[in-house]
Design a protein around this motif. Structure first.
Motif, PDB file in Angstrom:
ATOM      1  N   THR A 185       2.446   3.991  -9.739  1.00  0.00           N
ATOM      2  CA  THR A 185       1.447   3.031  -9.250  1.00  0.00           C
ATOM      3  C   THR A 185       1.493   2.996  -7.732  1.00  0.00           C
ATOM      4  OG1 THR A 185       1.443   1.706 -11.249  1.00  0.00           O
ATOM      5  CG2 THR A 185       0.835   0.588  -9.220  1.00  0.00           C
ATOM      6  N   LEU A 186       0.317   3.032  -7.122  1.00  0.00           N
ATOM      7  CA  LEU A 186       0.243   3.053  -5.664  1.00  0.00           C
ATOM      8  C   LEU A 186       0.049   1.626  -5.136  1.00  0.00           C
ATOM      9  CD1 LEU A 186      -2.244   6.048  -5.407  1.00  0.00           C
ATOM     10  CD2 LEU A 186       0.237   6.134  -5.134  1.00  0.00           C
ATOM     11  N   PRO A 187       0.660   1.317  -3.984  1.00  0.00           N
ATOM     12  CA  PRO A 187       0.425  -0.014  -3.399  1.00  0.00           C
ATOM     13  C   PRO A 187      -1.077  -0.224  -3.168  1.00  0.00           C
ATOM     14  CG  PRO A 187       2.111   1.195  -2.175  1.00  0.00           C
ATOM     15  CD  PRO A 187       1.509   2.151  -3.161  1.00  0.00           C
ATOM     16  N   PHE A 188      -1.549  -1.399  -3.454  1.00  0.00           N
ATOM     17  CA  PHE A 188      -2.979  -1.724  -3.358  1.00  0.00           C
ATOM     18  C   PHE A 188      -3.821  -0.742  -4.172  1.00  0.00           C
ATOM     19  CE2 PHE A 188      -1.174  -3.343   0.690  1.00  0.00           C
ATOM     20  CZ  PHE A 188      -1.440  -4.685   0.497  1.00  0.00           C
ATOM     21  N   ASN A 189      -3.232  -0.205  -5.229  1.00  0.00           N
ATOM     22  CA  ASN A 189      -3.933   0.710  -6.124  1.00  0.00           C
ATOM     23  C   ASN A 189      -4.510   1.914  -5.371  1.00  0.00           C
ATOM     24  OD1 ASN A 189      -4.666   1.455  -8.718  1.00  0.00           O
ATOM     25  ND2 ASN A 189      -6.574   0.276  -8.717  1.00  0.00           N
ATOM     26  N   GLY A 190      -3.865   2.284  -4.272  1.00  0.00           N
ATOM     27  CA  GLY A 190      -4.319   3.446  -3.508  1.00  0.00           C
ATOM     28  C   GLY A 190      -5.353   3.108  -2.445  1.00  0.00           C
ATOM     29  N   TYR A 191      -5.660   1.821  -2.273  1.00  0.00           N
ATOM     30  CA  TYR A 191      -6.647   1.423  -1.264  1.00  0.00           C
ATOM     31  C   TYR A 191      -5.970   0.759  -0.058  1.00  0.00           C
ATOM     32  CZ  TYR A 191      -9.849   2.317  -5.108  1.00  0.00           C
ATOM     33  OH  TYR A 191     -10.530   2.920  -6.131  1.00  0.00           O
ATOM     34  N   GLY A 192      -4.688   1.059   0.136  1.00  0.00           N
ATOM     35  CA  GLY A 192      -3.920   0.431   1.206  1.00  0.00           C
ATOM     36  C   GLY A 192      -4.517   0.632   2.588  1.00  0.00           C
ATOM     37  N   GLU A 193      -4.985   1.850   2.850  1.00  0.00           N
ATOM     38  CA  GLU A 193      -5.561   2.136   4.168  1.00  0.00           C
ATOM     39  C   GLU A 193      -6.697   1.180   4.504  1.00  0.00           C
ATOM     40  OE1 GLU A 193      -6.977   6.136   5.276  1.00  0.00           O
ATOM     41  OE2 GLU A 193      -5.109   6.819   4.304  1.00  0.00           O
ATOM     42  N   GLN A 194      -7.489   0.856   3.486  1.00  0.00           N
ATOM     43  CA  GLN A 194      -8.644   0.001   3.745  1.00  0.00           C
ATOM     44  C   GLN A 194      -8.276  -1.484   3.778  1.00  0.00           C
ATOM     45  OE1 GLN A 194      -8.568   2.707   1.618  1.00  0.00           O
ATOM     46  NE2 GLN A 194     -10.640   3.158   0.889  1.00  0.00           N
ATOM     47  N   VAL A 195      -7.307  -1.900   2.964  1.00  0.00           N
ATOM     48  CA  VAL A 195      -7.131  -3.348   2.777  1.00  0.00           C
ATOM     49  C   VAL A 195      -5.789  -3.912   3.239  1.00  0.00           C
ATOM     50  CG1 VAL A 195      -8.765  -3.392   0.840  1.00  0.00           C
ATOM     51  CG2 VAL A 195      -6.308  -3.175   0.384  1.00  0.00           C
ATOM     52  N   ALA A 196      -4.807  -3.048   3.519  1.00  0.00           N
ATOM     53  CA  ALA A 196      -3.468  -3.582   3.846  1.00  0.00           C
ATOM     54  C   ALA A 196      -3.530  -4.525   5.037  1.00  0.00           C
ATOM     55  CB  ALA A 196      -2.500  -2.441   4.115  1.00  0.00           C
ATOM     56  N   SER A 197      -4.451  -4.266   5.971  1.00  0.00           N
ATOM     57  CA  SER A 197      -4.531  -5.096   7.177  1.00  0.00           C
ATOM     58  C   SER A 197      -4.911  -6.542   6.865  1.00  0.00           C
ATOM     59  CB  SER A 197      -5.545  -4.492   8.150  1.00  0.00           C
ATOM     60  OG  SER A 197      -6.803  -4.384   7.524  1.00  0.00           O
ATOM     61  N   LEU A 198      -5.537  -6.753   5.693  1.00  0.00           N
ATOM     62  CA  LEU A 198      -5.897  -8.127   5.318  1.00  0.00           C
ATOM     63  C   LEU A 198      -4.662  -8.994   5.124  1.00  0.00           C
ATOM     64  CD1 LEU A 198      -8.582  -7.463   2.530  1.00  0.00           C
ATOM     65  CD2 LEU A 198      -9.041  -8.406   4.781  1.00  0.00           C
ATOM     66  N   TYR A 199      -3.520  -8.355   4.881  1.00  0.00           N
ATOM     67  CA  TYR A 199      -2.324  -9.113   4.504  1.00  0.00           C
ATOM     68  C   TYR A 199      -1.212  -8.971   5.534  1.00  0.00           C
ATOM     69  CZ  TYR A 199      -5.144  -8.736   0.371  1.00  0.00           C
ATOM     70  OH  TYR A 199      -6.206  -8.770  -0.483  1.00  0.00           O
ATOM     71  N   GLN A 200      -1.576  -8.614   6.753  1.00  0.00           N
ATOM     72  CA  GLN A 200      -0.582  -8.436   7.798  1.00  0.00           C
ATOM     73  C   GLN A 200       0.219  -9.715   8.012  1.00  0.00           C
ATOM     74  OE1 GLN A 200      -2.568  -6.816  11.188  1.00  0.00           O
ATOM     75  NE2 GLN A 200      -1.565  -4.841  10.915  1.00  0.00           N
ATOM     76  N   GLY A 201       1.536  -9.540   8.071  1.00  0.00           N
ATOM     77  CA  GLY A 201       2.394 -10.688   8.327  1.00  0.00           C
ATOM     78  C   GLY A 201       2.657 -11.554   7.114  1.00  0.00           C
ATOM     79  N   MET A 202       2.095 -11.190   5.976  1.00  0.00           N
ATOM     80  CA  MET A 202       2.310 -11.999   4.768  1.00  0.00           C
ATOM     81  C   MET A 202       3.433 -11.405   3.939  1.00  0.00           C
ATOM     82  SD  MET A 202      -1.458 -12.919   3.338  1.00  0.00           S
ATOM     83  CE  MET A 202      -0.836 -13.454   1.767  1.00  0.00           C
ATOM     84  N   ASP A 203       4.225 -12.276   3.322  1.00  0.00           N
ATOM     85  CA  ASP A 203       5.259 -11.811   2.400  1.00  0.00           C
ATOM     86  C   ASP A 203       4.615 -11.605   1.030  1.00  0.00           C
ATOM     87  OD1 ASP A 203       7.344 -11.339   0.737  1.00  0.00           O
ATOM     88  OD2 ASP A 203       8.574 -13.040   1.402  1.00  0.00           O
ATOM     89  N   LEU A 204       4.362 -10.346   0.703  1.00  0.00           N
ATOM     90  CA  LEU A 204       3.631 -10.076  -0.534  1.00  0.00           C
ATOM     91  C   LEU A 204       4.510 -10.229  -1.775  1.00  0.00           C
ATOM     92  CD1 LEU A 204       1.371  -7.133   0.631  1.00  0.00           C
ATOM     93  CD2 LEU A 204       0.757  -9.521   0.323  1.00  0.00           C
TER      94      LEU A 204
END
Lengths: 229, 375
Positions: free
Chosen positions: B352-371
């Protein structure tokens, strides 16, 4: 030596125990396992194993209530339960996880339902190994004690089922209820009452019940006539 | 006789456990075994799950040739869909042999014949889309039933016309969209991965429009921080809603910036056709980097709100389902491993890929958050 003979209840038990597997293999060959076939196979084999395990645990209470023939199929049901549990485990380890020991180890150490299920299976291993008459003789009284592991195995298997479902726990809880009933029949007070009722009933209806005959194997009978704490 | 009795039990038991072993492991015993063995053997030699991109063989560091390179394409594809093809062939042969008219069981019965070849039905990582049959017959739609394979049948007569979606709350222009209004929002194809929290996944060619197009029309106020979605509530038509185990209707939510992200999608079609009821007709949410349960179906109401809404699943099991529900192999779930998944139609598990493989597009939405905490 007598020719091997099957009584009706034995035939029912053996045929009944084989049926789920035959249906499973038939469905697999006919592509009737649905969109997620491995999951379907896992669930079906697991449920069959649990049902058979509970049925084998039901044999003794059934005998207490007078249906002594149930003891003839107790061992077979237990063995079949282990057989299906083995298939269930094999599907999980081999087909689902492709023998990926790393992922499996993580599953086993993290997922409580995996721990419960694996415990249930593991506890059945010594019971299967000592299920022959030879071992029954060799272990004597300890055989009975050892085979009480079946109770714990049944509890672990039911807990495995309860922990598995998402939210609607009615079916697993029904299994848990049945298991509780079966285990409580082993409590000395309840056991005495059940046996007494049956004996009294027998006095009036069938005074010459052929109870002591070779319906039950000696080892089993010996073990069975002892009081369960 | 006693010895025989014991012998019988054990014989029955051993054959009971050995025969299925043989059936699955030993190739000639069954068709199924024949198809399964290569995978099982492959896994014995290759115990580490390769990420999907590696399994294509292009960037392999190990001196191992990917099966796609040495196996003819038609066989490779057959393996991908082995159960379907084997099963269809077997049942077709069986039916033909019995003189029963063979059912037309094409994997995509209603997909248009003008459909683009498979290459157009792949996601951006090159994963082939699942078949129409798979997508429309394996549905988590508890409003009908919890049995994924029975939803299609139960939903078949569910009428989705007329339909209205009310969009309100903290917006400048509250609006009601009927089906025509939804159509006017556009229709483009998006082939995206759907990763269910139950550790299975599919690749699905949706059609629809980006959610932000709808939201821009209603113009959220600056006080709006979250979007609350609500599915239809109609226990007479949706028998599953009589179940006391869940607090109906189905509620889901997104943070406003998540909802405005271009990947957040409103699906109204599938494989170039109108969305079938079992997939959430007439309109459902598709947020591909989150677990499938975020993608609520048959939406009737959207509100812009200040507080994070409590979703149906958060209410049912707060320890298991969080508000964000981003696909995250690092955050464990009590039942399903989130490290790997089964792509429907495949035998091997995929990592399984982080963010289902859409990390490049969406990871920035969660910057600084403890996921780990905001799961």
């Amino acid at each position: 030596m007598k020719r091997p003979s099957f009584s009706a209840i034995q035939i029912i038990a053996h045929v009944g125990a084989w049926l789920p597997l035959i249906i499973l293999l038939w469905d697999a060959s006919q592509n009737q396992l649905g969109v997620n076939p491995i999951q379907d196979m896992t669930l079906r084999s697991g449920k069959t194993a649990l049902v058979l395990l509970l049925l084998s645990l039901a044999a003794t209470p059934a005998a207490m209530l007078g249906f002594r023939k149930a003891l003839k199929i107790r061992r077979a049901l237990g063995l079949y339960a282990f057989g299906y549990a083995l298939i269930h485990l094999f599907i999980y380890v081999g087909l689902d996880y492709g023998f990926d020991l790393h992922l499996l180890w993580l599953e086993l150490t993290e997922k409580r339902y995996v721990i419960a299920g694996f415990t249930a299976w593991l506890l059945m291993v010594p019971l299967v190994l000592t299920s022959t008459r030879g071992w029954q003789r060799r272990l004597g009284r300890r055989w009975k004690t050892l085979h009480r592991l079946a109770y714990i195995s049944g509890i672990a298997a039911t807990v495995h089922f309860v922990w598995l479902v998402k939210s609607d726990v009615r079916t697993p809880l029904a299994f848990a209820g049945i298991l509780l009933l079966l285990l409580s029949a082993r409590l000395p007070t309840i056991r005495k009452r059940l046996t007494l009722r049956r004996r009294l009933g027998a006095q009036y209806s069938k005074p010459c019940q052929k109870e002591g005959e070779s319906e039950i194997e000696p080892g089993v009978q010996l073990a069975n006539s002892q009081t369960v704490p | 006789m006693l010895t025989r009795g014991v012998w019988r039990d054990h014989t029955a038991f051993f054959s009971g456990s050995l025969i299925p072993f043989l059936a699955v492991v030993h190739p000639p015993v069954s068709r199924l075994g024949e198809q399964l063995t290569p995978f099982v053997m492959d896994r014995l030699y290759n115990s580490v799950v390769q990420p999907p991109s590696m399994s294509k063989g292009a960037k392999m560091t190990l001196p191992k040739i990917a099966s796609s390179q040495i196996t003819p394409k038609h066989i490779y594809q057959t393996r991908r869909r082995f159960l379907k093809t084997a099963g269809l062939a077997a049942s077709a042969a069986f039916l033909a042999a019995c003189g029963v008219p063979t059912q037309t069981q094409s994997p995509r019965p209603t997909a248009p014949s003008t459909a683009a070849p498979d290459i157009a039905r792949s996601d951006e990582l090159g994963n082939q889309a699942n078949s129409y049959q798979e997508i429309t017959h394996y549905n988590n739609f508890y409003e009908f039933t919890t049995d994924k394979e029975k939803v299609a049948e139960l939903a078949a007569s569910f009428a989705t016309e007329p339909w209205k979606i009310e969009v309100g709350g903290l917006v400048e222009n509250p609006m009601t969209f009927d089906l025509d209004a939804l159509r006017r929002l556009g229709r483009e194809e998006r082939v995206t991965r759907l990763r269910c929290v139950e550790a299975w996944s599919m690749v699905i060619p949706w059609e629809g429009f980006p959610l932000n197009r709808l939201l821009k029309q209603v113009a959220p106020l600056s006080s709006a921080k979250f979007v609350r979605f609500q599915s239809i509530y109609d226990p007479d038509r949706l028998p599953g809603q009589k179940s006391p185990w869940y607090e109906w209707p189905y509620i889901e939510g997104l943070r406003l910036d998540e909802a405005m992200h271009d990947l957040s999608f409103m699906a109204t079609g599938l494989y170039g056709e109108a969305l079938p009821p079992q997939n959430g007709a007439p309109v459902r949410l598709v947020v591909p980097w989150k677990y499938g349960f975020k993608n609520l179906k048959s939406i009737v109401r959207i509100d812009l709100v200040t507080e994070a809404p409590t979703s149906l699943w958060m209410a049912a099991a707060p320890k298991e389902y969080g508000f964000y529900a981003n696909v995250n192999p690092e955050v464990s779930h009590p039942r399903w491993s989130q490290r790997s998944e089964r792509r429907i139609g495949e035998l091997k598990r995929r990592q399984t890929l982080p963010f289902n493989g859409y990390g490049e597009q969406v990871a920035s939405l969660y910057q600084g958050m403890d996921l780990q905490k905001n799961f």
